[in-house]
Every structure is written in C-alpha cells, then in structure tokens.
Design an enzyme around this catalytic site. Sequence first.
Site, mmCIF file in Angstrom:
data_model
loop_
_atom_site.group_PDB
_atom_site.id
_atom_site.type_symbol
_atom_site.label_atom_id
_atom_site.label_comp_id
_atom_site.label_asym_id
_atom_site.label_seq_id
_atom_site.Cartn_x
_atom_site.Cartn_y
_atom_site.Cartn_z
ATOM 1 N N ARG A 158 0.832 -1.216 0.000
ATOM 2 C CA ARG A 158 0.000 0.000 0.000
ATOM 3 C C ARG A 158 0.865 1.265 0.000
ATOM 4 N NH1 ARG A 158 -2.506 -4.044 -0.679
ATOM 5 N NH2 ARG A 158 -4.338 -4.701 0.506
ATOM 6 N N SER A 232 -10.437 -0.065 4.223
ATOM 7 C CA SER A 232 -9.535 -0.268 5.373
ATOM 8 C C SER A 232 -8.955 1.070 5.787
ATOM 9 C CB SER A 232 -8.379 -1.189 4.996
ATOM 10 O OG SER A 232 -8.866 -2.383 4.467
ATOM 11 N N GLU A 328 -3.894 3.914 6.505
ATOM 12 C CA GLU A 328 -3.691 3.677 5.065
ATOM 13 C C GLU A 328 -4.302 4.847 4.281
ATOM 14 O OE1 GLU A 328 -4.858 -0.235 3.280
ATOM 15 O OE2 GLU A 328 -6.004 1.055 1.915
#
Length: 332
Positions: A158, A232, A328
């Site tokens: 990520r 997320s 994130e």
Amino acid sequence: MSHNNLLPYNTMRMSAETKGIIPIYSEQDVFEVLVKQLSPLKIIGGGSNILITKDQDAYILKNEIKGIEIIDEDNDKVLIKVGAGENWHQLVMWSISHNLGGFENLALIPGCVGAAPMQNIGAYGIEQESVFHSLSAINLNEGITRTFYKSDCKFGYRESIFKNEYKEKFIITHVNYILSKNHKLNTTYGAINNKLEELKITEPTISDVACAVIAIRQSKLPDPKVIPNTGSFFKNPVVSISILESLKIEYPEIVSYPIDDNSVKIPAAWLIQHAGFKGQRVGDAGTHKNHALVLVNYGNASGDDMLSFAKTIQNGVATKFGINLEPEVNIW
Ligand code: FAD
Ligand code: NAP
C-alpha cells in the site's frame, strides 16, 4: 454548500470548501491550469481513500481522463494504456470481457485508475504492481511529463513514491498495464478457494475468480453509497517473529501471515476487534459491525470526529498489544 464543496466527491461524505474543483479531461487541461498559475493544487479521483478534516485552501484537479486502448500485443500478452480517470472496477470488467488476465482478484475496488499506483492497490493476494508496466505523470511544479517504470515507483505494501516523496508533486494521467492471454490464476487466498468450492467450480476462469471476489466483497464490505467509508482505514501491521511469539503467550489465538523468514503480517481487523472496537461508535464515527478495519460515518461525523475515533483505536491497540497502527487512508 457551494459548487466548490467536496461533499459529492469523497466516499466518507465529508463537507469541505475549496478554492475550486477543476475537471481534467486531458493532459492539455493540466498544462492550462499550470499556465494560469493556480495554486496550490491537489488531485482527486473517486475520493475513496481520503479523509477530509478541514476546508481545503487549494484548487482540486478532478481526474476525468478517459480511454482504454491496446497499444501492443504478442501471443501471450497485451499492453494497454488507460486514462487515469477511468473507473478501476470498469477497467477490471473490460479486461474480463476481452479475456485478458491479471486484474481479476482486484475486482470491485472503488476509485480511479490514476490512484491505483498511488497506493499500489491490492486485494486477495495480488497487488496492481504485478501487472503494472509504466505510467505517465505531469510534474505540477515544472509542467513536464515524465514516464515512470516499475522500478521508479518504489511500490510496497500500500505504498509508492507517489504516496511519499512525490505526494502532490505529480498528477498521474495514464497508466500502462500488461495483461495475459494465457492465464495464471491466483486463488491461494483462502476466501477465493472457499467461494469457488461453494459454487462447485473446479476449473475456474478469470471471470469465475472475479465473480467470486465480487461476491465475497459484497457480503463483507459496506457499500460507501449506503454507509460512507473509505475501506480499510489502517494498514495491516508487519511485526517481527519474536514480537508475534511474545504476543502468542497471552493471545494464543492471534492470527498472522508470513511475510518473510523474520516477519509476519497481523490483520489490523483482528487487533481492533480484540481491543474491543468492532461495531463501536462515538457519536456518528464508528467501526462497521462486520468489519472492524472499516471506519464508517454513520451520519454527520466530521473529519475531526473520525480522526479522533481513529486515534482512540490506535491508543487502544497500542496499549493492549504494543503495536502501532498506521493509517492507510490519506488525511487531507
Ligand atoms: P482518491 O481517494 O481520489 O485519492 C487517493 C490519493 O491518491 C489522494 O492522495 C490523491 O491526491 C491521490 N491521487 C488520486 N488520483 C491521482 C492521480 N491521478 N495522480 C496523482 N495522485 C492521485 N484499496 C485497496 O488497495 N484494496 C482494496 O481492496 C480496497 N477496497 C476498498 C473498499 C472500499 C469499500 C473502499 C471505500 C475503499 C477501498 N480501497 C481499497 C481504497 C481505495 O478504493 C483505493 O485506494 C483506490 O485506489 C482509491 O482511488 P480513488 O480514485 O478513490 O483515490
Ligand atoms: P480478510 O480476508 O478478512 O483477511 C484479513 C487480513 O489478513 C487481510 O487484510 C489480508 O492482508 C490478510 N490475509 C488473509 N488471508 C491471507 C492470505 N492467505 N495470505 C496473506 N494474507 C492474508 O480480509 P478482508 O478485510 O476481507 O479483505 C480481503 C482483501 O481485500 C484483502 O487483501 C484486503 O487487503 C483487501 N481489502 C482492502 C481494503 C482497503 O481499503 N485497502 C478494503 C477491503 C478489502 P492483505 O490486506 O495484505 O491482503
């Protein structure tokens, strides 16, 4: 609310005024913005990976650059060029309809193609870097177009160079991917195999894998159009084997997946759930009842409400497990 407000443009449904929202349909549109010396500039695609906490003292470039074209091919592979404003899931469906493999595990991820390299999107055992070839981006300070190949992008879990040192310095205008005509499926991720077994599919096609992924995602994840969220909120933390072993003494049921000989990934959802935050809410900020890693706006939470609830979770997890959760999502 003015027409310069970001409310319709982000999936957490945050209201924030801007200096202006400018649709970008081509590279030329970017150059025209630069000639006018509008600044500062920020870039938005589908707004599904940002948490907006305040009004933005910036002009927002809304990426609308379209087009999917095959630019090269041989017996095994196809090189495609995609406009950064294309919808990611529609690109995945385009690849399936052309019987081109590589994207199938990444079905139903919200957002635009231009943001996919930004955080090297991933799901069900695959990251976009596995099919990435190169991208074109315009340097917003110098007005110069640059090609980035895979090794230039510093892809990680990520992560990419565009989420770090080049954040807000380049607008990605096109992304090139290599897709396969002879498919190598990746169904090792448990949930996909289970779904294919449930559907009694023994020799899956890329379309079967995409359908399985879509079905799993629809059963687990809240639809942002119904319950605003950004997927997320935190990354899954990677810790050393020795930390895992010491946690196992107190929490023998802790879940982990190997990364390499020395480290493992622990699902952030497991940590959040076992720190007591699954389905919890403070005012309108909460975690989803089915998925502890998904922070949701149950109504009128502000960006600060969301951030403060996220901090409460981070503190709770750090106190209980000694692990720091890193967002994130991009905080604006
Ligand atoms: P935006 O939110 O608009 O932008 C994200 C960041 O990228 C911002 O900092 C923005 O400035 C920058 N950016 C956007 N476009 C450009 C561009 N053209 N050039 C330069 N910078 C740019 N992510 C995953 O990795 N895997 C998943 O499985 C996944 N599932 C999700 C499920 C749900 C329900 C939701 C809501 C989100 C999920 N996400 C997932 C997160 C999100 O969908 C991805 O990160 C997606 O790539 C974001 O795209 P976007 O166009 O909405 O980006
Ligand atoms: P899940 O299947 O409940 O698993 C929880 C976590 O454990 C996942 O995040 C995954 O890490 C890891 N994991 C599970 N099985 C694994 C395996 N066989 N090998 C390695 N790691 C494994 O996860 P979920 O939340 O429903 O999400 C499913 C997939 O979609 C995941 O890949 C997840 O990243 C992705 N997803 C991402 C977002 C987002 O916003 N970023 C939102 C929804 C779903 P990884 O995340 O590293 O795969």
